[in-house]
Design an enzyme around this catalytic site. Sequence first.
Site, short mmCIF file in Angstrom:
data_model
loop_
_atom_site.label_atom_id
_atom_site.label_comp_id
_atom_site.label_asym_id
_atom_site.label_seq_id
_atom_site.Cartn_x
_atom_site.Cartn_y
_atom_site.Cartn_z
N CYS A 188 0.83 -1.20 0.00
CA CYS A 188 0.00 0.00 0.00
C CYS A 188 0.87 1.25 0.00
O CYS A 188 2.05 1.21 0.33
CB CYS A 188 -0.87 0.01 1.24
SG CYS A 188 -1.66 -1.56 1.58
N ARG B 193 2.05 1.22 -5.90
CA ARG B 193 2.24 0.41 -4.71
C ARG B 193 1.00 -0.39 -4.36
O ARG B 193 1.03 -1.28 -3.50
CB ARG B 193 2.62 1.29 -3.53
CG ARG B 193 3.92 2.02 -3.70
CD ARG B 193 4.23 2.84 -2.48
NE ARG B 193 4.57 2.00 -1.35
CZ ARG B 193 5.79 1.65 -1.01
NH1 ARG B 193 6.81 2.07 -1.70
NH2 ARG B 193 6.01 0.88 0.04
N TRP C 275 -3.48 -2.24 -1.35
CA TRP C 275 -3.36 -3.56 -1.97
C TRP C 275 -3.80 -4.52 -0.87
O TRP C 275 -3.14 -4.66 0.16
CB TRP C 275 -1.91 -3.83 -2.37
CG TRP C 275 -1.68 -5.10 -3.13
CD1 TRP C 275 -1.76 -5.27 -4.47
CD2 TRP C 275 -1.30 -6.36 -2.58
NE1 TRP C 275 -1.45 -6.57 -4.79
CE2 TRP C 275 -1.17 -7.26 -3.65
CE3 TRP C 275 -1.05 -6.84 -1.29
CZ2 TRP C 275 -0.81 -8.60 -3.48
CZ3 TRP C 275 -0.70 -8.17 -1.11
CH2 TRP C 275 -0.58 -9.02 -2.20
N ASN D 183 0.07 0.67 6.50
CA ASN D 183 0.65 -0.28 5.56
C ASN D 183 1.33 -1.35 6.40
O ASN D 183 2.04 -1.02 7.35
CB ASN D 183 1.68 0.46 4.68
CG ASN D 183 2.24 -0.41 3.59
OD1 ASN D 183 1.76 -1.52 3.39
ND2 ASN D 183 3.24 0.08 2.90
N GLY D 184 1.12 -2.62 6.09
CA GLY D 184 1.74 -3.69 6.88
C GLY D 184 0.68 -4.64 7.40
O GLY D 184 -0.48 -4.61 6.95
N GLU E 26 12.69 -15.07 -16.95
CA GLU E 26 12.30 -13.67 -16.82
C GLU E 26 11.33 -13.26 -17.94
O GLU E 26 10.36 -12.54 -17.69
CB GLU E 26 13.56 -12.79 -16.81
CG GLU E 26 13.31 -11.30 -16.73
CD GLU E 26 12.50 -10.83 -15.54
OE1 GLU E 26 12.26 -11.62 -14.60
OE2 GLU E 26 12.06 -9.67 -15.55
N LYS F 299 7.60 -11.82 -17.29
CA LYS F 299 7.13 -10.53 -17.82
C LYS F 299 5.82 -10.73 -18.57
O LYS F 299 4.88 -9.98 -18.40
CB LYS F 299 8.15 -9.89 -18.78
CG LYS F 299 9.37 -9.27 -18.17
CD LYS F 299 9.14 -7.99 -17.42
CE LYS F 299 8.85 -8.19 -15.98
NZ LYS F 299 9.87 -8.41 -15.04
N GLU G 60 2.80 -11.66 -16.17
CA GLU G 60 2.32 -10.67 -15.21
C GLU G 60 1.60 -9.49 -15.86
O GLU G 60 0.71 -8.92 -15.26
CB GLU G 60 3.43 -10.19 -14.26
CG GLU G 60 4.49 -9.35 -14.90
CD GLU G 60 5.57 -8.91 -13.92
OE1 GLU G 60 5.26 -8.66 -12.76
OE2 GLU G 60 6.74 -8.80 -14.36
N HIS H 141 11.28 -33.40 -20.83
CA HIS H 141 11.02 -34.24 -19.66
C HIS H 141 9.60 -34.03 -19.13
O HIS H 141 9.34 -34.26 -17.95
CB HIS H 141 12.05 -33.94 -18.56
CG HIS H 141 13.45 -34.30 -18.98
ND1 HIS H 141 13.87 -35.61 -19.13
CD2 HIS H 141 14.50 -33.52 -19.34
CE1 HIS H 141 15.13 -35.62 -19.54
NE2 HIS H 141 15.53 -34.36 -19.68
N LYS I 18 3.89 -3.09 -6.40
CA LYS I 18 5.31 -2.95 -6.70
C LYS I 18 6.22 -3.53 -5.63
O LYS I 18 7.16 -4.23 -5.92
CB LYS I 18 5.62 -1.47 -6.92
CG LYS I 18 7.05 -1.18 -7.36
CD LYS I 18 7.31 -1.68 -8.75
CE LYS I 18 8.72 -1.46 -9.21
NZ LYS I 18 9.04 -2.31 -10.36
#
Length: 615
Positions: free
Chosen positions: A2, A27, A79, A105-106, A488, A492, A495, A511, A610
């Site tokens: 947040c 955020r 968030w 936040n937390g 990566e 990308k 997401e 496999h 983020k």
Amino acid sequence: MCGIVGYIGENNAADVLLGGLKRLEYRGYDSAGICMLDGGELHTERSVGKVQDLADKVYQNLPENIIQATRLGVAHTRWATHGEPSEENAHPHLDQSGRVALVHNGIIENYKEIRQRLTAAGHSFKSQTDSEVLAHLIGAYYGENGDFLQAVCGALNQVEGTFGIAALCLDQPDCVVVARRGSPIVVGLGHNETIVASDAAAIIAHTDQVIYLDDDDVALLKRDDVDLRNIHNVPVSRDVARIEWDARAAEKDGYDHFMLKEIFEQADSLCNTFRGRLDVKQGTAILSGLNLTPREMADIQKVLLIACGTSLHAAMLGKYYFEDLADLCTDVEPAAEFRYRNPIVHARDLAVAISQSGETADTLAAVREAMNKGARVTGLCNVVGSTIARETGTGVYLHAGPEIGVASTKAFTSQMMVLMMMALKFGRGRRLSIQKGLEIIKEIERTPELVAKTLELNQHIAGIAKKYHYVRDFFFIGRGYLYPVALEGALKLKEISYIHAEGYHAAELKHGPIALLEPDVPVLALACDVPGKDKLLGNVEECRARKAPVIGIATEDDEEAVSYLDEVIPVPRTSTLLAPLTAVIAAQLFAYHMARFRGCEIDQPRNLAKSVTVE
Ligand code: F6R
């Protein structure tokens, strides 16, 4: 996660707070809220969705004269952790008396127990959140002693978990109280105004003079004064720091998205990462922040690279660099795993925590675990003054500039650069010759030119993305230095475009996952001309035999690779060490355009935030 903003000053608080929230929206963006104090009244608005929805509501619901008169307030973009995104669960939360407003936040881990206690004492709650419980607890202390700062300290002494908070009280029209434990709080010292936020992006338009709170710091903010305490209400002092970047760094600057801007910034951001850090006489890197003597470096027997997400993929590249350039045994540790297993760590190990934000909860916990086990711990962070940077005390800043797009791009390439320079430095202290060191430095100095050439492929990559953007599944394959790039690239893509994408070592495909290949399941092959290419092309053949179309990121003019591929993204020729750089930039652009054609919210992908400050 947040974002928090608080303000006290001579400007209109509504504009400052909403402007700050917009800069912090990356955020968290499932709901937002604001509370301002004016004329003996609290004005609170909350809304589900974006900060703009909240702004519309504020300017619609509050009379213009009140908006213009507000000089003090707190605001939040959320968030969700506890409780779904809804107006009730959005911050600010009020206490039982309606006099105290809090943004948080937390996570308050013991909130259920406190809630039960307060319920028994007659409190009733409007939301399902842990944050509302904290607001009530502060209010309960305030009711007992009438001292707002003391009330915040008293409440914070009762809670377990993490918090970054900003609170105001109806009876105290001249102050905002903030505190932190595990969630960043930056206090900006302006001219006749104090603005506080979870990160500098919301502050830089007002001032570049800031104080980073430490864990368990509490601050009483006035427009021209900051009274710093610890949670036991004992005065503490903290240095004033200067934010090094200017306000434009946090703007889109003509680009449609922050992500695209940040992809295009990479020639500059990489320059900033290596500038002043290359010793062209000794063929080594100058990384004084590591604070290691040559003897201490020679004494390190193992490197542990600890990170999450994209930073973890950079760590995987780091393993190749450390093993190849420095002959140093290197383990890559997903931070969440490291902190909960019982890792074997020795005093001669160097743990390197890699984190763009410097706030990721799992990485921070892993740092503490490695410290407890006696390892030397160092941090590679982008955000200056972040918790990991400060707790490790030593390390190398990326200097990539603020990364606002939720999907990490320029931080990854700067992490890669720092890891390469670290490996070079360790290598030169061991068996790497000065000639080899000088060759690597030449390579590093070429990176801006390589990046610029790769970026010229933008339109070509967009054309390929247009053809494939409708697919549901994608595979990314690579080997050696290009294996982390496969992971990566897939991350990308998934997401920001919500396409199911899997990154695999090319040899692993057969496999199991090869069973999923079909004509509408394309494969992106990292086929640059580096060791392992022949084997990779063999794996490409296996894919094409299953009728999967294969797009290749390949070295320009490599006719052999072209003959194996359905589509080619021809990146400039590089050494093996730098092949991941051009390849990953091409993969970033590919993901960006795929998401754009699919109409996705590129800078704010669903369910993400983020900086992940919860476990
Ligand atoms: C993906 C992404 C995340 C972060 C991860 C770690 O694009 O950005 O996977 O890399 O959350 O974040 P930091 O590097 O801030 O520790």
